[in-house]
Design an enzyme around this catalytic site. Structure first.
Site, PDB file in Angstrom:
ATOM      1  N   LYS A  22       0.850  -1.198   0.000  1.00 11.59           N
ATOM      2  CA  LYS A  22       0.000   0.000   0.000  1.00 11.59           C
ATOM      3  C   LYS A  22       0.882   1.244   0.000  1.00 11.59           C
ATOM      4  O   LYS A  22       0.647   2.176  -0.779  1.00 11.59           O
ATOM      5  CB  LYS A  22      -0.886   0.009   1.240  1.00 11.59           C
ATOM      6  CG  LYS A  22      -1.534   1.351   1.555  1.00 11.59           C
ATOM      7  CD  LYS A  22      -2.417   1.323   2.788  1.00 11.59           C
ATOM      8  CE  LYS A  22      -1.664   1.481   4.060  1.00 11.59           C
ATOM      9  NZ  LYS A  22      -1.297   2.865   4.395  1.00 11.59           N
ATOM     10  N   ASN A  23       1.884   1.255   0.847  1.00 10.27           N
ATOM     11  CA  ASN A  23       2.670   2.485   1.039  1.00 10.27           C
ATOM     12  C   ASN A  23       3.658   2.747  -0.090  1.00 10.27           C
ATOM     13  O   ASN A  23       4.180   3.855  -0.199  1.00 10.27           O
ATOM     14  CB  ASN A  23       3.364   2.455   2.393  1.00 10.27           C
ATOM     15  CG  ASN A  23       2.355   2.596   3.521  1.00 10.27           C
ATOM     16  OD1 ASN A  23       1.172   2.868   3.294  1.00 10.27           O
ATOM     17  ND2 ASN A  23       2.807   2.392   4.749  1.00 10.27           N
ATOM     18  N   CYS A 118      -4.678  12.211  13.177  1.00  7.03           N
ATOM     19  CA  CYS A 118      -5.454  10.975  13.218  1.00  7.03           C
ATOM     20  C   CYS A 118      -5.125  10.317  14.557  1.00  7.03           C
ATOM     21  O   CYS A 118      -4.357  10.840  15.356  1.00  7.03           O
ATOM     22  CB  CYS A 118      -5.113  10.055  12.051  1.00  7.03           C
ATOM     23  SG  CYS A 118      -3.447   9.428  12.095  1.00  7.03           S
ATOM     24  N   ARG A 123      -0.186  14.805  12.405  1.00 10.96           N
ATOM     25  CA  ARG A 123       0.375  14.436  11.098  1.00 10.96           C
ATOM     26  C   ARG A 123       0.666  15.704  10.291  1.00 10.96           C
ATOM     27  O   ARG A 123       0.019  15.999   9.309  1.00 10.96           O
ATOM     28  CB  ARG A 123      -0.597  13.531  10.333  1.00 10.96           C
ATOM     29  CG  ARG A 123      -1.102  12.310  11.076  1.00 10.96           C
ATOM     30  CD  ARG A 123      -0.068  11.246  11.326  1.00 10.96           C
ATOM     31  NE  ARG A 123       0.501  10.645  10.151  1.00 10.96           N
ATOM     32  CZ  ARG A 123      -0.008   9.604   9.490  1.00 10.96           C
ATOM     33  NH1 ARG A 123      -1.158   9.122   9.882  1.00 10.96           N
ATOM     34  NH2 ARG A 123       0.596   9.102   8.431  1.00 10.96           N
ATOM     35  N   ASP A 312       5.040   0.937  11.914  1.00  3.25           N
ATOM     36  CA  ASP A 312       3.838   0.239  11.415  1.00  3.25           C
ATOM     37  C   ASP A 312       3.773  -1.213  11.851  1.00  3.25           C
ATOM     38  O   ASP A 312       2.772  -1.884  11.590  1.00  3.25           O
ATOM     39  CB  ASP A 312       3.769   0.326   9.882  1.00  3.25           C
ATOM     40  CG  ASP A 312       3.532   1.747   9.422  1.00  3.25           C
ATOM     41  OD1 ASP A 312       3.727   2.025   8.232  1.00  3.25           O
ATOM     42  OD2 ASP A 312       3.196   2.603  10.264  1.00  3.25           O
ATOM     43  N   ARG A 404      -8.369  -0.953   5.026  1.00  6.20           N
ATOM     44  CA  ARG A 404      -7.597   0.124   4.393  1.00  6.20           C
ATOM     45  C   ARG A 404      -6.227  -0.400   3.966  1.00  6.20           C
ATOM     46  O   ARG A 404      -5.641   0.099   3.010  1.00  6.20           O
ATOM     47  CB  ARG A 404      -7.403   1.287   5.376  1.00  6.20           C
ATOM     48  CG  ARG A 404      -8.655   2.043   5.697  1.00  6.20           C
ATOM     49  CD  ARG A 404      -8.337   3.310   6.430  1.00  6.20           C
ATOM     50  NE  ARG A 404      -7.344   4.100   5.692  1.00  6.20           N
ATOM     51  CZ  ARG A 404      -6.883   5.267   6.138  1.00  6.20           C
ATOM     52  NH1 ARG A 404      -7.293   5.739   7.287  1.00  6.20           N
ATOM     53  NH2 ARG A 404      -6.008   5.947   5.434  1.00  6.20           N
TER      54      ARG A 404
HETATM   55  C1  EPZ Z   1       4.202   7.086   6.026  1.00  2.00           C
HETATM   56  O1  EPZ Z   1       3.378   8.124   6.499  1.00  2.00           O
HETATM   57  C2  EPZ Z   1       3.332   5.843   6.022  1.00  2.00           C
HETATM   58  N1  EPZ Z   1       2.182   6.056   5.158  1.00  2.00           N
HETATM   59  C3  EPZ Z   1       2.866   5.534   7.442  1.00  2.00           C
HETATM   60  O2  EPZ Z   1       2.142   4.303   7.388  1.00  2.00           O
HETATM   61  C4  EPZ Z   1       4.095   5.352   8.325  1.00  2.00           C
HETATM   62  O3  EPZ Z   1       3.673   5.115   9.665  1.00  2.00           O
HETATM   63  C5  EPZ Z   1       4.967   6.619   8.266  1.00  2.00           C
HETATM   64  O4  EPZ Z   1       5.322   6.889   6.901  1.00  2.00           O
HETATM   65  C6  EPZ Z   1       6.250   6.476   9.065  1.00  2.00           C
HETATM   66  O5  EPZ Z   1       6.976   5.380   8.586  1.00  2.00           O
HETATM   67  C7  EPZ Z   1       2.335   5.971   3.822  1.00  2.00           C
HETATM   68  O6  EPZ Z   1       3.418   5.764   3.312  1.00  2.00           O
HETATM   69  C8  EPZ Z   1       1.098   6.142   3.000  1.00  2.00           C
HETATM   70  P1  EPZ Z   1       5.965  10.700   7.894  1.00  2.00           P
HETATM   71  P2  EPZ Z   1       3.875   9.647   6.382  1.00  2.00           P
HETATM   72  O7  EPZ Z   1       5.784  11.936   7.097  1.00  2.00           O
HETATM   73  O8  EPZ Z   1       4.792   9.796   5.242  1.00  2.00           O
HETATM   74  C9  EPZ Z   1       6.718  13.886  11.286  1.00  2.00           C
HETATM   75  C10 EPZ Z   1       0.356   2.844   7.761  1.00  2.00           C
HETATM   76  O9  EPZ Z   1      -0.035   2.323   8.821  1.00  2.00           O
HETATM   77  N2  EPZ Z   1       6.515  14.848  10.196  1.00  2.00           N
HETATM   78  O10 EPZ Z   1       7.123   9.811   7.602  1.00  2.00           O
HETATM   79  O11 EPZ Z   1       2.692  10.511   6.424  1.00  2.00           O
HETATM   80  C11 EPZ Z   1       5.431  13.176  11.675  1.00  2.00           C
HETATM   81  O12 EPZ Z   1       4.750  13.906  12.653  1.00  2.00           O
HETATM   82  C12 EPZ Z   1       0.745   4.306   7.747  1.00  2.00           C
HETATM   83  O13 EPZ Z   1       0.492   2.225   6.669  1.00  2.00           O
HETATM   84  C13 EPZ Z   1       6.735  16.205  10.422  1.00  2.00           C
HETATM   85  O14 EPZ Z   1       7.090  16.604  11.531  1.00  2.00           O
HETATM   86  O15 EPZ Z   1       4.687   9.813   7.737  1.00  2.00           O
HETATM   87  C14 EPZ Z   1       5.925  11.859  12.212  1.00  2.00           C
HETATM   88  O16 EPZ Z   1       6.335  12.030  13.559  1.00  2.00           O
HETATM   89  C15 EPZ Z   1       0.473   5.010   9.074  1.00  2.00           C
HETATM   90  N3  EPZ Z   1       6.542  17.083   9.414  1.00  2.00           N
HETATM   91  C16 EPZ Z   1       7.169  11.569  11.376  1.00  2.00           C
HETATM   92  O17 EPZ Z   1       7.565  12.828  10.822  1.00  2.00           O
HETATM   93  C17 EPZ Z   1       6.163  16.670   8.165  1.00  2.00           C
HETATM   94  O18 EPZ Z   1       6.038  17.520   7.257  1.00  2.00           O
HETATM   95  C18 EPZ Z   1       6.961  10.589  10.278  1.00  2.00           C
HETATM   96  O19 EPZ Z   1       5.961  11.087   9.429  1.00  2.00           O
HETATM   97  C19 EPZ Z   1       5.947  15.293   7.941  1.00  2.00           C
HETATM   98  C20 EPZ Z   1       6.138  14.404   8.965  1.00  2.00           C
END
Ligand code: EPZ
Length: 429
Positions: A22-23, A118, A123, A312, A404
């Site tokens: 998915k990711n 969420c 996020r 995850d 999902r």
């Molecule tokens: C991806 O989400 C995955 N989703 C998530 O999987 C996964 O948990 C996450 O990466 C971390 O590995 C998809 O790929 C669709 P991030 P993403 O931006 O990219 C902070 C699942 O269960 N952050 O890497 O949205 C944020 O708060 C889902 O399949 C900022 O501070 O996550 C978090 O602490 C859930 N500023 C960390 O970085 C930003 O602009 C990681 O977030 C963006 C993120």
């Protein structure tokens, strides 16, 4: 609204195949907005989030044709078209934000609702916006929406550090990398996410004529091109689904093999199996956990960006730890509040206590089945694992969360000998 009815206590045994990730699929689908010619993607998983992305691409003017089981898509995206991702879609799926970079690069403008938070945590997308601004985009945020506009001459390459104190951002790296493929000149992304999904996206972009180097490292370099053609890509195996199935096998002292997967992407989980005493074997594209004779030891984990222990798999690891031996601490540096599964696992008889940003698990619990409530995608998977390991009947409610990110999980688990059935929830909550 569906639920899972599980008769626990069965040792899982058998072989299943990993689905497409998915990711990995979501940003690769968003990347089709960059392409002047049709793209073909195969091994797409049949998931709610993938269907949501299809609806979004259609809203943005793309035409999508697929085969009967929707595993193969052909996508054509015109250069001109709408540039807005509506709130009702972004609210449902945060990954919709991945259309921001491609729309900005190809159509010069993008309007995307802020994803909000969420249940797993805040996020933000500030790093996405920081990266796009480094390419010359003008960013305005108001009324809960981001409006990004490229300069008249188009985006231009830049240098940006894309991580925060929380670590790197996966979709942020994807967004800026995609936008930079059509920017003038070179872009250097420092602090970029190293997740395998970023590597898959870069390979797909390069197959369509992009010039991306360094994906998988903390510095990605992109030399912009004037346009991208078509291409094709096969969605890589879902490493989180694979890890979930292996942990279900380990939690039930079972013998579970997952084929068509990528063992190297789960090196940290295999290291934990080695350390805690879960026997396993691996091949080039398969992994197998074997029945343990001595109860595995519960081990501490702290979730970190790749190649660290994946957030995850945190909930699923915790479910496995409830039946392991001893005391373990689980913390999550990516999403410090990702513990919605704790209270529900305790309803199954687990001994877990939250302490600040961590959870302590006293293992070797004799789990007993009960009705439990799913709250988010990976927490739901943890409750299913708990139900499989528990004695008696467990009802996992609100399994739409599972749908999902897992393609008919109950069917795969049944193929492994689990007594699990999907039912319509007569008392939806
Ligand atoms: C991806 O989400 C995955 N989703 C998530 O999987 C996964 O948990 C996450 O990466 C971390 O590995 C998809 O790929 C669709 P991030 P993403 O931006 O990219 C902070 C699942 O269960 N952050 O890497 O949205 C944020 O708060 C889902 O399949 C900022 O501070 O996550 C978090 O602490 C859930 N500023 C960390 O970085 C930003 O602009 C990681 O977030 C963006 C993120």
């Amino acid at each position: 609204m569906d639920c899972f009815r599980i008769q626990g206590g069965e040792k899982l045994a058998g072989k299943v195949l990993a689905a497409g990730s998915k990711n990995a699929a979501l940003p690769m689908l968003a990347a089709s907005l960059l392409m002047d010619d049709p793209v073909r993607l195969t091994r797409l998983p049949a998931l709610e989030d993938i269907r949501t992305m299809r609806a979004l691409l259609s809203d943005l003017g793309a035409s999508v044709e697929s085969n009967d089981d929707a595993s193969e898509w052909q996508i054509s995206c015109p250069a001109e078209g709408p540039t807005e991702a509506p709130y009702e879609i972004v609210r449902r799926m945060r990954a919709s934000v991945a259309v921001l970079g491609p729309l900005l690069a190809r159509r010069g403008r993008a309007k995307v609702s802020l994803p909000g938070g969420c249940v797993i945590g805040v996020r933000p997308i500030d790093l996405h916006l920081k990266g796009l601004a480094a390419l010359g985009a003008k960013i305005h945020v108001k009324h809960g929406e981001v409006i990004a506009e490229a300069p008249a001459g188009g985006l231009r390459g830049g240098q940006v550090y894309l991580a925060s104190r929380w670590g790197s951002t996966v979709l942020g790296t994807a967004n800026v990398m995609m936008a930079a493929t059509l920017a003038k000149g070179r872009t250097t992304l420092d602090g970029s996410a190293q997740e395998p999904e970023i590597v898959a996206l870069a390979e797909f972009l390069n197959s369509c004529g992009a010039r991306v180097a360094g994906a998988g490292s903390t510095q990605i370099r992109i030399d912009g091109v004037t346009s991208l053609g078509g291409g094709s890509g096969r969605i890589p195996a879902d490493r989180i689904e694979t890890g979930t199935l292996l942990l279900a096998g380990a939690a039930t002292c079972g013998d579970v093999e997952v084929g068509d997967c990528q063992p190297t992407e789960l090196a940290v989980l295999l290291d934990m199996f080695q350390s805690c005493g879960v026997p396993f074997r691996q091949g080039e594209d398969w992994l197998r956990v074997m029945p343990w004779t001595k109860r595995p030891r519960a081990l501490d984990i702290c979730c970190r960006p790749y190649p660290g222990f994946p957030t995850d798999l945190q909930a699923q690891w915790m479910a496995f730890s409830t039946v392991a031996e001893g005391l373990a601490m689980v913390s999550d540096s990516v999403y410090p509040d990702r513990f919605m599964h704790v209270a529900e696992l305790n309803r199954l008889g687990a001994h877990i206590r939250r302490e600040g940003g961590s959870a302590w698990i006293l293992g070797q619990a004799q789990l007993s089945g009960a009705p439990v409530l799913a709250s988010d995608l990976r927490a739901s998977a943890a409750l299913v694992i708990g139900g499989l390991a528990a004695s008696g009947e467990t009802i996992v409610r609100r399994v739409y969360h599972l749908d999902r990110g897992y393609q008919q999980l109950e069917r795969k688990l049944s193929d492994l000998g689990a007594k699990v059935r999907r039912e319509v929830d007569e008392e939806p909550v």
